[in-house]
Design an enzyme around this catalytic site. Sequence first.
Site, PDB file in Angstrom:
ATOM      1  N   CYS A  50       3.605  -6.651   5.895  1.00 42.71           N
ATOM      2  CA  CYS A  50       3.342  -5.957   4.629  1.00 42.71           C
ATOM      3  C   CYS A  50       2.401  -4.776   4.804  1.00 42.71           C
ATOM      4  CB  CYS A  50       2.751  -6.923   3.596  1.00 42.71           C
ATOM      5  SG  CYS A  50       1.186  -7.608   4.136  1.00 42.71           S
ATOM      6  N   ASP A  52      -0.818  -4.866   5.280  1.00 39.64           N
ATOM      7  CA  ASP A  52      -2.182  -5.092   4.815  1.00 39.64           C
ATOM      8  C   ASP A  52      -3.124  -5.288   6.006  1.00 39.64           C
ATOM      9  OD1 ASP A  52      -1.266  -4.855   2.302  1.00 39.64           O
ATOM     10  OD2 ASP A  52      -1.384  -6.964   1.787  1.00 39.64           O
ATOM     11  N   CYS A  75      -3.295  -7.042  -0.840  1.00 35.84           N
ATOM     12  CA  CYS A  75      -2.852  -7.502  -2.164  1.00 35.84           C
ATOM     13  C   CYS A  75      -3.922  -8.408  -2.790  1.00 35.84           C
ATOM     14  CB  CYS A  75      -1.538  -8.249  -2.010  1.00 35.84           C
ATOM     15  SG  CYS A  75      -1.735  -9.821  -1.162  1.00 35.84           S
ATOM     16  N   CYS A 119      -0.549 -14.483   3.032  1.00 36.13           N
ATOM     17  CA  CYS A 119      -1.756 -13.664   2.863  1.00 36.13           C
ATOM     18  C   CYS A 119      -2.999 -14.444   3.271  1.00 36.13           C
ATOM     19  CB  CYS A 119      -1.893 -13.202   1.412  1.00 36.13           C
ATOM     20  SG  CYS A 119      -0.381 -12.544   0.715  1.00 36.13           S
TER      21      CYS A 119
HETATM   22 FE1  FES Z   1       0.155  -8.378   2.430  1.00 36.83          FE
HETATM   23 FE2  FES Z   1      -0.606 -10.272   0.778  1.00 36.83          FE
HETATM   24  S1  FES Z   1       1.173  -9.043   0.646  1.00 36.83           S
HETATM   25  S2  FES Z   1      -1.446  -9.783   2.669  1.00 36.83           S
END
Ligand code: FES
Length: 142
Positions: A50, A52, A75, A119
Amino acid sequence: MPENQAGTMSSGPMLFYTETLIDHFTNPRNVGELAEDACNGYACIGDPGCGDELKLWLRVDQGVIADIRFKSYGCPAAIATSSMLCSLVSGKTIPAALAIHDDDVVQALGGVSENKQHCSLLGIKALRQALLDWSRRMEALE
Ligand code: FES
């Protein structure tokens, strides 16, 4: 529709955030970073799925996590799980901190939607890597 609202849209995943999770997202604990001289363990972890990212700083003092801070580009679930992880491991011994798993973080938040559970892995991975960094720094001092 915002992620934290239950709704009736016909397509896309439904996300339900618990009150505890929303609290840790909107009022995250241990946010920030430790100065170089106040930190003896650091990690930067990314989730390629994602994009992140989580940066984690900690200070181990006499075998205990004396301070821990994080910064997250992520997120709401990533921020809340990182915040909860910091609360759970703060003041813990290294073995006690290593005994904490992502399931413990999820449980402490009252649950996380299934499609957001990955996550919670970010914080655990960052913690383990920061403790590894701490261990290497200690070895280098010997
Ligand atoms: Fe990337 Fe939650 S969607 S860590």
